[in-house]
Design a protein around this motif. Structure first.
Motif, PDB file in Angstrom:
ATOM      1  N   ASN A   1      -5.089  16.427  -2.449  1.00 55.33           N
ATOM      2  CA  ASN A   1      -6.111  16.053  -3.402  1.00 55.33           C
ATOM      3  C   ASN A   1      -7.379  16.883  -3.257  1.00 55.33           C
ATOM      4  O   ASN A   1      -8.275  16.785  -4.082  1.00 55.33           O
ATOM      5  CB  ASN A   1      -6.449  14.564  -3.248  1.00 55.33           C
ATOM      6  CG  ASN A   1      -5.294  13.676  -3.686  1.00 55.33           C
ATOM      7  OD1 ASN A   1      -4.510  14.066  -4.537  1.00 55.33           O
ATOM      8  ND2 ASN A   1      -5.180  12.508  -3.100  1.00 55.33           N
ATOM      9  N   ILE A   2      -7.511  17.687  -2.191  1.00 54.42           N
ATOM     10  CA  ILE A   2      -8.696  18.517  -1.999  1.00 54.42           C
ATOM     11  C   ILE A   2      -8.591  19.743  -2.889  1.00 54.42           C
ATOM     12  O   ILE A   2      -7.681  20.546  -2.727  1.00 54.42           O
ATOM     13  CB  ILE A   2      -8.828  18.948  -0.522  1.00 54.42           C
ATOM     14  CG1 ILE A   2      -8.885  17.732   0.399  1.00 54.42           C
ATOM     15  CG2 ILE A   2     -10.076  19.796  -0.335  1.00 54.42           C
ATOM     16  CD1 ILE A   2      -8.961  18.086   1.862  1.00 54.42           C
ATOM     17  N   PRO A   3      -9.515  19.932  -3.839  1.00 55.12           N
ATOM     18  CA  PRO A   3      -9.446  21.111  -4.708  1.00 55.12           C
ATOM     19  C   PRO A   3      -9.673  22.385  -3.909  1.00 55.12           C
ATOM     20  O   PRO A   3     -10.450  22.410  -2.952  1.00 55.12           O
ATOM     21  CB  PRO A   3     -10.582  20.873  -5.716  1.00 55.12           C
ATOM     22  CG  PRO A   3     -10.928  19.423  -5.599  1.00 55.12           C
ATOM     23  CD  PRO A   3     -10.615  19.029  -4.197  1.00 55.12           C
ATOM     24  N   GLN A   4      -9.028  23.475  -4.330  1.00 55.32           N
ATOM     25  CA  GLN A   4      -9.163  24.744  -3.630  1.00 55.32           C
ATOM     26  C   GLN A   4     -10.599  25.262  -3.686  1.00 55.32           C
ATOM     27  O   GLN A   4     -11.103  25.827  -2.714  1.00 55.32           O
ATOM     28  CB  GLN A   4      -8.199  25.771  -4.229  1.00 55.32           C
ATOM     29  CG  GLN A   4      -6.756  25.595  -3.780  1.00 55.32           C
ATOM     30  CD  GLN A   4      -6.588  25.846  -2.299  1.00 55.32           C
ATOM     31  OE1 GLN A   4      -6.994  26.876  -1.767  1.00 55.32           O
ATOM     32  NE2 GLN A   4      -6.009  24.890  -1.607  1.00 55.32           N
ATOM     33  N   TRP A   5     -11.260  25.088  -4.831  1.00 53.82           N
ATOM     34  CA  TRP A   5     -12.631  25.592  -4.940  1.00 53.82           C
ATOM     35  C   TRP A   5     -13.548  24.905  -3.945  1.00 53.82           C
ATOM     36  O   TRP A   5     -14.499  25.519  -3.434  1.00 53.82           O
ATOM     37  CB  TRP A   5     -13.151  25.403  -6.373  1.00 53.82           C
ATOM     38  CG  TRP A   5     -13.317  23.961  -6.787  1.00 53.82           C
ATOM     39  CD1 TRP A   5     -12.428  23.201  -7.480  1.00 53.82           C
ATOM     40  CD2 TRP A   5     -14.455  23.125  -6.545  1.00 53.82           C
ATOM     41  NE1 TRP A   5     -12.918  21.934  -7.683  1.00 53.82           N
ATOM     42  CE2 TRP A   5     -14.168  21.857  -7.112  1.00 53.82           C
ATOM     43  CE3 TRP A   5     -15.674  23.314  -5.908  1.00 53.82           C
ATOM     44  CZ2 TRP A   5     -15.057  20.798  -7.057  1.00 53.82           C
ATOM     45  CZ3 TRP A   5     -16.579  22.254  -5.851  1.00 53.82           C
ATOM     46  CH2 TRP A   5     -16.269  21.016  -6.422  1.00 53.82           C
ATOM     47  N   LEU A   6     -13.258  23.636  -3.628  1.00 52.32           N
ATOM     48  CA  LEU A   6     -14.088  22.918  -2.667  1.00 52.32           C
ATOM     49  C   LEU A   6     -13.881  23.462  -1.255  1.00 52.32           C
ATOM     50  O   LEU A   6     -14.834  23.588  -0.480  1.00 52.32           O
ATOM     51  CB  LEU A   6     -13.750  21.423  -2.720  1.00 52.32           C
ATOM     52  CG  LEU A   6     -14.565  20.508  -1.789  1.00 52.32           C
ATOM     53  CD1 LEU A   6     -16.054  20.643  -2.083  1.00 52.32           C
ATOM     54  CD2 LEU A   6     -14.116  19.058  -1.940  1.00 52.32           C
ATOM     55  N   VAL A   7     -12.633  23.818  -0.925  1.00 51.66           N
ATOM     56  CA  VAL A   7     -12.347  24.400   0.387  1.00 51.66           C
ATOM     57  C   VAL A   7     -13.091  25.720   0.553  1.00 51.66           C
ATOM     58  O   VAL A   7     -13.725  25.974   1.586  1.00 51.66           O
ATOM     59  CB  VAL A   7     -10.827  24.620   0.562  1.00 51.66           C
ATOM     60  CG1 VAL A   7     -10.540  25.342   1.880  1.00 51.66           C
ATOM     61  CG2 VAL A   7     -10.082  23.297   0.523  1.00 51.66           C
ATOM     62  N   HIS A   8     -13.068  26.563  -0.484  1.00 51.76           N
ATOM     63  CA  HIS A   8     -13.755  27.850  -0.434  1.00 51.76           C
ATOM     64  C   HIS A   8     -15.263  27.653  -0.325  1.00 51.76           C
ATOM     65  O   HIS A   8     -15.939  28.345   0.459  1.00 51.76           O
ATOM     66  CB  HIS A   8     -13.419  28.671  -1.681  1.00 51.76           C
ATOM     67  CG  HIS A   8     -12.012  29.176  -1.714  1.00 51.76           C
ATOM     68  ND1 HIS A   8     -11.693  30.511  -1.691  1.00 51.76           N
ATOM     69  CD2 HIS A   8     -10.823  28.528  -1.752  1.00 51.76           C
ATOM     70  CE1 HIS A   8     -10.381  30.667  -1.730  1.00 51.76           C
ATOM     71  NE2 HIS A   8      -9.835  29.462  -1.776  1.00 51.76           N
ATOM     72  N   THR A   9     -15.786  26.727  -1.115  1.00 50.07           N
ATOM     73  CA  THR A   9     -17.233  26.475  -1.087  1.00 50.07           C
ATOM     74  C   THR A   9     -17.685  25.990   0.282  1.00 50.07           C
ATOM     75  O   THR A   9     -18.705  26.453   0.815  1.00 50.07           O
ATOM     76  CB  THR A   9     -17.611  25.441  -2.163  1.00 50.07           C
ATOM     77  OG1 THR A   9     -17.208  25.913  -3.442  1.00 50.07           O
ATOM     78  CG2 THR A   9     -19.113  25.194  -2.166  1.00 50.07           C
ATOM     79  N   LEU A  10     -16.942  25.083   0.871  1.00 46.57           N
ATOM     80  CA  LEU A  10     -17.292  24.559   2.195  1.00 46.57           C
ATOM     81  C   LEU A  10     -17.225  25.655   3.257  1.00 46.57           C
ATOM     82  O   LEU A  10     -18.088  25.724   4.150  1.00 46.57           O
ATOM     83  CB  LEU A  10     -16.356  23.404   2.560  1.00 46.57           C
ATOM     84  CG  LEU A  10     -16.542  22.099   1.789  1.00 46.57           C
ATOM     85  CD1 LEU A  10     -15.458  21.089   2.157  1.00 46.57           C
ATOM     86  CD2 LEU A  10     -17.922  21.499   2.076  1.00 46.57           C
ATOM     87  N   PHE A  11     -16.214  26.524   3.162  1.00 45.58           N
ATOM     88  CA  PHE A  11     -16.071  27.578   4.161  1.00 45.58           C
ATOM     89  C   PHE A  11     -17.241  28.550   4.102  1.00 45.58           C
ATOM     90  O   PHE A  11     -17.868  28.850   5.128  1.00 45.58           O
ATOM     91  CB  PHE A  11     -14.762  28.339   3.932  1.00 45.58           C
ATOM     92  CG  PHE A  11     -14.606  29.542   4.824  1.00 45.58           C
ATOM     93  CD1 PHE A  11     -14.321  29.399   6.169  1.00 45.58           C
ATOM     94  CD2 PHE A  11     -14.776  30.831   4.316  1.00 45.58           C
ATOM     95  CE1 PHE A  11     -14.188  30.504   7.000  1.00 45.58           C
ATOM     96  CE2 PHE A  11     -14.642  31.939   5.133  1.00 45.58           C
ATOM     97  CZ  PHE A  11     -14.347  31.775   6.478  1.00 45.58           C
ATOM     98  N   TRP A  12     -17.565  29.036   2.911  1.00 41.09           N
ATOM     99  CA  TRP A  12     -18.638  30.015   2.807  1.00 41.09           C
ATOM    100  C   TRP A  12     -20.003  29.390   3.063  1.00 41.09           C
ATOM    101  O   TRP A  12     -20.888  30.050   3.635  1.00 41.09           O
ATOM    102  CB  TRP A  12     -18.612  30.695   1.438  1.00 41.09           C
ATOM    103  CG  TRP A  12     -17.413  31.580   1.267  1.00 41.09           C
ATOM    104  CD1 TRP A  12     -16.397  31.440   0.380  1.00 41.09           C
ATOM    105  CD2 TRP A  12     -17.110  32.748   2.038  1.00 41.09           C
ATOM    106  NE1 TRP A  12     -15.461  32.425   0.537  1.00 41.09           N
ATOM    107  CE2 TRP A  12     -15.870  33.255   1.549  1.00 41.09           C
ATOM    108  CE3 TRP A  12     -17.727  33.417   3.095  1.00 41.09           C
ATOM    109  CZ2 TRP A  12     -15.272  34.391   2.072  1.00 41.09           C
ATOM    110  CZ3 TRP A  12     -17.134  34.549   3.621  1.00 41.09           C
ATOM    111  CH2 TRP A  12     -15.925  35.031   3.116  1.00 41.09           C
ATOM    112  N   SER A  13     -20.179  28.152   2.686  1.00 38.07           N
ATOM    113  CA  SER A  13     -21.440  27.463   2.992  1.00 38.07           C
ATOM    114  C   SER A  13     -21.619  27.307   4.494  1.00 38.07           C
ATOM    115  O   SER A  13     -22.703  27.541   5.036  1.00 38.07           O
ATOM    116  CB  SER A  13     -21.468  26.089   2.318  1.00 38.07           C
ATOM    117  OG  SER A  13     -21.369  26.208   0.918  1.00 38.07           O
TER     118      SER A  13
END
Length: 353
Positions: free
Chosen positions: A7-19
């Motif tokens: 259920n975790i969107p991919q864009w959220l994973v990318h955003t969290l990583f770069w943040s």
């Protein structure tokens, strides 16, 4: 219900990583009011570009296409080139910045271990998000394939369930209608009972069999109606018995799970003299239900080459619905055929929650 990682969107994973990476890079300087090192932002942008080059092109085109060594070699060269480029290319500098430029260039102009260590450290820094991108892409593709596999498996099970729901085949329906017609011609008092039994079977198949779970009591009523109708159809049903023991209230099962074993028993359980021998026992307790079906092996069973297809479908369905919550034992000594099926309600709930 367990937390579902899908259920975790991919864009959220990318955003969290770069943040997170940006915070780790900039926060120590900002929190202490220190000057941010020159070019740190540019290096972060270069790391992002390298990450997505790997994520959208290199990993899918090479690593996931079984070209692992090409991917590894190209990745090493790319990381080394990026490490050198990140220290050679900078925005324009004023005269006051020349000493700092000379200091950054020194590792590349000195011939010694210092140059190698500096290049290695720079390469490792860029390798961290690069490797994370590789792992994320591999996991994403694996998850996609796993979802597809589960979807195909679910559709396969659904098609098998549809097959089971239509297994009240035309031959059986034709025989049942003939039985009812014969009883009506004789003005038998059993005519109305046969009509009711057949209508109950059809009602259950039409309105209940498409559900994921049905009350056990309804499934048992369906079995009772089926056996009762079979008794009326048979010329000799003295050795046909159905015994149900235990409390069925509050328990649920997938529809039409037992009927295939019972149908096969009636289909193949008639001897050379036309005598049918079918024994059905259902015992229910708090955590499990046990089905035992025993029949003689008649002439039709001995001659049939396709009798195992329906059984294989039921096995597949049990493996899907009750992967760690059922025991199926089948004994065939050439004269009698016996099925013993045990379903564990508790383990089924654990698997499906």
């Amino acid at each position: 219900m367990a937390f579902d990682k899908k259920n975790i969107p991919q864009w959220l994973v990318h955003t969290l990583f770069w943040s997170t990476l940006a915070i780790l890079l900039f926060f120590p300087f900002l929190s202490e009011s220190r000057t941010i090192p020159y070019g740190l932002g540019a290096k972060l942008l270069l790391a992002i570009a390298l990450f997505y080059l790997n994520y959208y092109y290199l990993a899918p085109k090479l690593l996931l296409k079984d070209r692992m060594w090409t991917y590894i070699g190209l990745s090493v060269l790319l990381l080394l080139a990026t490490g050198i480029l990140s220290n050679l290319v900078h925005p324009p500098m004023g005269p006051d910045d020349l000493p700092r430029r000379a200091a950054r260039m020194r590792p590349f102009t000195d011939n010694g271990p210092g140059a190698f260590r500096f290049l290695l450290m720079t390469t490792i820094i860029f390798a961290v998000p690069y490797i994370f991108g590789t792992m994320l892409k591999v996991y994403t593709e694996w998850q996609k394939n796993e979802d597809l596999r589960k979807l195909v498996e679910k559709e396969k099970i659904q098609s098998e369930l549809q097959f089971l729901k239509t297994q009240l085949n035309p031959h059986f329906l034709f025989n049942s209608l003939n039985t009812i017609y014969s009883l009506s011609v004789k003005q038998s008092p059993d005519t109305s009972e046969a009509v009711i039994n057949l209508s109950e079977l059809m009602r259950y198949m039409l309105y209940e069999a498409d559900k994921r779970l049905v009350p056990l009591a309804k499934e048992l009523e369906y079995i009772k109606s089926y056996v009762a109708l079979q008794r009326l159809r048979l010329s000799n049903s003295e050795d046909v018995s159905l015994k149900i023991s235990g409390e069925e209230r509050g328990k649920f099962v997938p529809p039409l799970l037992f009927i295939s074993f019972i149908e096969n028993a009636f289909k193949y359980g008639t001897d050379y003299n036309g005598k049918t021998f079918v024994k059905i026992n259902l015992s229910i307790n708090n955590e499990s239900i046990h089905l035992q079906v025993t029949n003689i092996i008649g002439t039709f069973k001995a001659q049939s080459k396709s009798s195992g297809v329906g059984l294989e479908n039921v096995k597949n369905r049990l493996n899907y619905l009750y992967p760690h919550a059922h025991v199926l034992l089948i004994a065939d000594d050439g004269k009698t055929y016996e099925v013993n099926l045990t379903l564990n309600f508790k383990n089924y709930e654990l698997h499906n929650n």
